[in-house]
Design a protein around this motif. Structure first.
Motif, PDB file in Angstrom:
ATOM      1  N   PRO A   1      -7.731  -4.278  -2.227  1.00 36.33           N
ATOM      2  CA  PRO A   1      -7.990  -4.325  -0.785  1.00 36.33           C
ATOM      3  C   PRO A   1      -9.229  -3.519  -0.408  1.00 36.33           C
ATOM      4  CG  PRO A   1      -5.669  -3.985  -1.186  1.00 36.33           C
ATOM      5  CD  PRO A   1      -6.338  -3.915  -2.521  1.00 36.33           C
TER       6      PRO A   1
ATOM      7  N   CYS B   1     -12.174  -2.505   6.355  1.00 34.55           N
ATOM      8  CA  CYS B   1     -11.243  -3.604   6.575  1.00 34.55           C
ATOM      9  C   CYS B   1     -11.831  -4.574   7.588  1.00 34.55           C
ATOM     10  CB  CYS B   1      -9.914  -3.055   7.091  1.00 34.55           C
ATOM     11  SG  CYS B   1      -8.814  -4.301   7.745  1.00 34.55           S
TER      12      CYS B   1
ATOM     13  N   ARG C   1      -5.311   5.925  -0.586  1.00 36.24           N
ATOM     14  CA  ARG C   1      -4.616   4.638  -0.515  1.00 36.24           C
ATOM     15  C   ARG C   1      -4.431   4.076  -1.913  1.00 36.24           C
ATOM     16  NH1 ARG C   1      -5.280   3.012   5.011  1.00 36.24           N
ATOM     17  NH2 ARG C   1      -4.718   0.858   4.607  1.00 36.24           N
TER      18      ARG C   1
ATOM     19  N   CYS D   1      -9.763  -1.681   2.105  1.00 35.30           N
ATOM     20  CA  CYS D   1      -9.487  -0.334   2.592  1.00 35.30           C
ATOM     21  C   CYS D   1      -9.279   0.633   1.438  1.00 35.30           C
ATOM     22  CB  CYS D   1      -8.258  -0.350   3.488  1.00 35.30           C
ATOM     23  SG  CYS D   1      -6.806  -1.076   2.721  1.00 35.30           S
TER      24      CYS D   1
ATOM     25  N   ASN E   1     -12.918  -8.388   6.698  1.00 32.42           N
ATOM     26  CA  ASN E   1     -12.098  -9.468   7.243  1.00 32.42           C
ATOM     27  C   ASN E   1     -12.751 -10.216   8.394  1.00 32.42           C
ATOM     28  OD1 ASN E   1      -9.580  -9.594   5.680  1.00 32.42           O
ATOM     29  ND2 ASN E   1      -9.498  -7.434   6.233  1.00 32.42           N
TER      30      ASN E   1
ATOM     31  N   CYS F   1      -5.568  -8.178   2.088  1.00 26.64           N
ATOM     32  CA  CYS F   1      -6.767  -8.654   1.389  1.00 26.64           C
ATOM     33  C   CYS F   1      -6.433  -9.677   0.320  1.00 26.64           C
ATOM     34  CB  CYS F   1      -7.555  -7.481   0.822  1.00 26.64           C
ATOM     35  SG  CYS F   1      -8.455  -6.618   2.103  1.00 26.64           S
TER      36      CYS F   1
ATOM     37  N   PHE G   1      -7.277  -4.845  11.875  1.00 26.74           N
ATOM     38  CA  PHE G   1      -6.083  -5.003  11.039  1.00 26.74           C
ATOM     39  C   PHE G   1      -5.489  -3.650  10.676  1.00 26.74           C
ATOM     40  CE2 PHE G   1      -7.331  -9.335   8.989  1.00 26.74           C
ATOM     41  CZ  PHE G   1      -7.150  -9.934  10.202  1.00 26.74           C
ATOM     42  N   ASN G   2      -6.285  -2.625  10.833  1.00 32.15           N
ATOM     43  CA  ASN G   2      -5.897  -1.313  10.336  1.00 32.15           C
ATOM     44  C   ASN G   2      -6.469  -0.292  11.308  1.00 32.15           C
ATOM     45  OD1 ASN G   2      -5.332   0.924   8.768  1.00 32.15           O
ATOM     46  ND2 ASN G   2      -6.894   0.492   7.236  1.00 32.15           N
TER      47      ASN G   2
ATOM     48  N   SER H   1      -1.206  -0.149   9.091  1.00 33.21           N
ATOM     49  CA  SER H   1      -1.501  -1.585   9.088  1.00 33.21           C
ATOM     50  C   SER H   1      -0.184  -2.270   8.730  1.00 33.21           C
ATOM     51  CB  SER H   1      -2.594  -1.907   8.066  1.00 33.21           C
ATOM     52  OG  SER H   1      -2.255  -1.378   6.811  1.00 33.21           O
TER      53      SER H   1
ATOM     54  N   CYS I   1      -3.070  -7.510   9.244  1.00 35.38           N
ATOM     55  CA  CYS I   1      -3.504  -7.219   7.874  1.00 35.38           C
ATOM     56  C   CYS I   1      -3.021  -8.305   6.926  1.00 35.38           C
ATOM     57  CB  CYS I   1      -2.958  -5.862   7.452  1.00 35.38           C
ATOM     58  SG  CYS I   1      -2.798  -5.635   5.677  1.00 35.38           S
ATOM     59  N   VAL I   2      -3.909  -8.778   6.058  1.00 35.24           N
ATOM     60  CA  VAL I   2      -3.553  -9.850   5.135  1.00 35.24           C
ATOM     61  C   VAL I   2      -3.424  -9.312   3.712  1.00 35.24           C
ATOM     62  CG1 VAL I   2      -4.552 -11.657   6.544  1.00 35.24           C
ATOM     63  CG2 VAL I   2      -5.985 -10.454   4.897  1.00 35.24           C
TER      64      VAL I   2
ATOM     65  N   LEU J   1       0.845  -1.189   0.000  1.00 34.15           N
ATOM     66  CA  LEU J   1       0.000   0.000   0.000  1.00 34.15           C
ATOM     67  C   LEU J   1       0.879   1.237   0.000  1.00 34.15           C
ATOM     68  CD1 LEU J   1      -2.561  -0.975   2.766  1.00 34.15           C
ATOM     69  CD2 LEU J   1      -3.016  -0.872   0.319  1.00 34.15           C
TER      70      LEU J   1
END
Ligand code: SF4
Ligand code: SF4
Ligand code: SF4
Lengths: 242, 335
Positions: free
Chosen positions: A152, A23, A163, A154, A27, A136, A50-51, A72, A133-134, A6
């Motif tokens: 993602p 997010c 972003r 987000c 998730n 996404c 996650f964020n 994140s 955070c994965v 990101l």
């Protein structure tokens, strides 16, 4: 080799928390969830996110500014969290550089979170495993989603497009271009983790007007003010009239 | 860092367990004449207490894990992770420590017992080193990542193991003058090392601040919100919430209980066995209690870099204004 990441534009972020909430929504319902909450509707809610968007005030009153700072996992290239994990639950994918936790192997020793310089991992007390955070990973390759939504959560949620998601190892990607052209930087490079997430700096925005522009401006204001006054009067008249 | 009880117990109890075994094996293998006549009593009592301490520490550590039922998986990544190496050497050490008295019981040849004993000593040292490296590996926590951490784990473990061994032997009426002298040397060594650690921690200079963390060149940066929830893992896990004054009082308590009082007691051990018994037991109890506080302090003093983002970083200037002023121009890289 590629490294998905990101790029977050601090100049655009308005601190609306849309990325964080979207997010969490995506998730907590997906295969990396649930992101357990404690007392979500109580006075002091706690839980796994996650964020998170942190807020700082910079400068001295009255010359202060607000910095909204979403943070994140940085999917570090030299991820210390992966190196220290005793079970191999934390790993970095060869193909796209995403750092993931395999919940089925994680014993919840929290060592990875200690090794992360940024505080980007959150322990889920309910599940007893480490979460983060994965990037996404379950959206960006998801063929059930329309092509333009394979980003993602987000990134899609951000109303100011602060972003940017992309491959920072590909010099032609939108992310790489933004880093290059807008002076993208990494956080705490001295910690040696080589984070992939980059931030674009907040810039002072100034409108410079020439003399002649200044001359026109007051007139415009006067006209607008007049319009508003007459509009107000009209409403008042409408209201008063039977 | 937040001091976690299970880890404090693990480090103190397993450390003492390893120390007891080292004392037992060294006495039995290298200076066998020392325990001629009381060999079975020494091997069984010290062997059993070494195992008891080690297993108590291991049991406590399970409470730290979110999923202890698959804790065995911690041995999988020994190539890269010090935690994994700790788990492996813990397994090897406890196997050797359990085998040693057993070999004596079944009257196995002395050579085999000596081999197992030496393997156990090596595993104990490997375990000290990997436990220490687990912390020292986190380079940006300067209170952990320094040259004192490994000697700290080894010498405190040996001293506490020695203290317990000495107390047990005295309790059985075996009062070795040699052991007492070793304890005095080890105790003094621990005290000196701990004093160095205090001085180091007091003067530790981490050349970073919130300006670096956010890459924002303004001396006035204030945290207004830590993001969505009231508190969360990152606001709780990495700081103890104690004030500098509280930390200092813990430092002093641990220094007295763990090092000064035992040292005085050992030096003053009287010749009469029944009085010596009391001194040795008190010294061991004081040392273990003090080390529990000292290990807690080890966590409390660890100042994690991520605290910068949550304005919980214990600043340099606040701790030592003179030093941070002197060194301001020459930042040393963290890595
Ligand atoms: S930001 Fe932290 S959790 Fe994410 S890859 Fe880097 S070290 Fe690991
Ligand atoms: S908490 Fe889980 S992912 Fe993190 S180091 Fe331990 S086993 Fe690995
Ligand atoms: S990439 Fe996905 S998981 Fe990571 S912060 Fe954004 S929405 Fe959350």
């Amino acid at each position: 080799m590629s490294q998905l990441a990101l790029v977050i534009d601090l100049n655009k972020c308005v601190g609306c928390h849309a990325c964080a909430t979207n997010c969490k929504a995506w998730n907590t319902a997906g295969e990396f969830g649930p992101l357990t909450d404690k007392e979500p509707y109580g006075k002091q809610p706690e839980g796994v996110w996650f964020n998170r968007v942190q807020t700082y005030e910079v400068g001295k009153y009255p010359k202060t500014e607000v910095i909204n700072f979403p943070k994140s996992c940085m999917h570090c290239k030299n991820a210390p969290c992966v190196e220290v994990c005793p079970t191999g639950a934390s790993y970095k994918r060869e193909e796209d550089g995403i750092v993931l936790v395999n919940y089925a192997d994680c014993i919840g020793c929290k060592y990875c979170s200690w090794a992360c310089p940024y505080g980007c991992r959150e322990f889920d007390e309910h599940d007893g495993v480490m979460k983060k955070c994965v990037l996404c990973v379950n959206r960006i390759y998801n063929e059930n989603l329309p092509e333009e939504e394979r980003k993602p959560a987000c990134v899609l949620a951000c109303p100011t497009r602060a972003r940017i998601f992309g491959d920072i190892d590909d010099p032609e990607s939108e992310a790489s271009r933004a880093i290059r052209e807008k002076h993208g930087y990494k956080l705490l490079p001295e910690a040696g983790a080589d984070p992939s997430t980059h931030y674009l700096p907040q810039r002072k925005v100034k409108v410079e007007l020439d003399e002649d522009e200044l001359y026109v401006k007051p007139l415009a204001i006067v006209t607008i003010e007049k319009k508003i006054t007459s509009y107000k009067e009209q409403i008042f008249d409408d209201f008063m009239s039977p | 860092m937040r001091p976690e009880r299970s880890l404090v117990l693990l480090l103190v109890l397993a450390g003492a367990g390893q120390g007891i075994f080292v004392f037992l094996a060294v006495m039995d293998i290298f200076v066998p004449h020392l325990i001629d006549g009381v060999r079975p009593a020494v091997i069984y009592s010290l062997g059993a207490s070494s195992l008891a301490f080690t297993f108590a520490g291991m049991a406590a550590s399970l409470f730290h894990l979110g999923n202890p039922q698959r804790g065995w998986k911690a041995v999988l990544r020994w190539q890269s992770s010090w935690l994994s190496r700790e788990a492996v050497s813990m397994g090897l050490f406890s196997a050797a420590a359990a085998l040693y008295p057993l070999l004596y019981f079944i009257k196995a040849p002395g050579g085999i017992r000596a081999m197992v004993g030496i393997a156990g000593i090596c595993a104990a040292i490997a375990l000290y080193i990997s436990s220490a490296m687990l912390y020292a590996r986190i380079r940006f926590i300067r209170e952990w990542s320094n040259k004192l951490t490994i000697p700290n784990f080894i010498i405190f473990g040996l001293t506490s193991g020695g203290a317990v061994s000495y107390a047990i032997l005295c309790l059985m009426g075996i009062n070795y003058a040699a052991l007492r002298e070793i304890m005095i040397v080890l105790g003094a060594g621990s005290l000196i090392l701990k004093t160095f650690a205090f001085i180091f921690n007091k003067n530790v200079y981490v050349p970073t601040n919130i300006k670096n963390a956010l890459v924002m060149n303004d001396p006035n940066i204030r945290l207004m919100s830590t993001g969505t929830s009231y508190e969360h893992y990152n606001t709780k896990e990495y700081s103890s919430g104690l004030s500098d004054a509280q930390i200092r009082s813990i430092q002093i308590t641990s220094l007295f209980l763990a090092f000064i009082i035992p040292l005085i007691l050992w030096m003053a051990v009287p010749a009469r066995p029944d009085a010596a018994k009391i001194f040795a037991i008190l010294a061991a109890l004081s040392m273990i209690a003090g080390l529990l506080i000292e290990r807690r302090l080890f966590f409390i003093e660890g100042n994690h870099l991520q605290n910068l983002y949550y304005s919980r970083f214990r600043g340099n200037a606040a701790r030592n204004p003179l030093l941070s002023k002197a060194k301001k121009g020459t930042p040393v890289p963290v890595k």
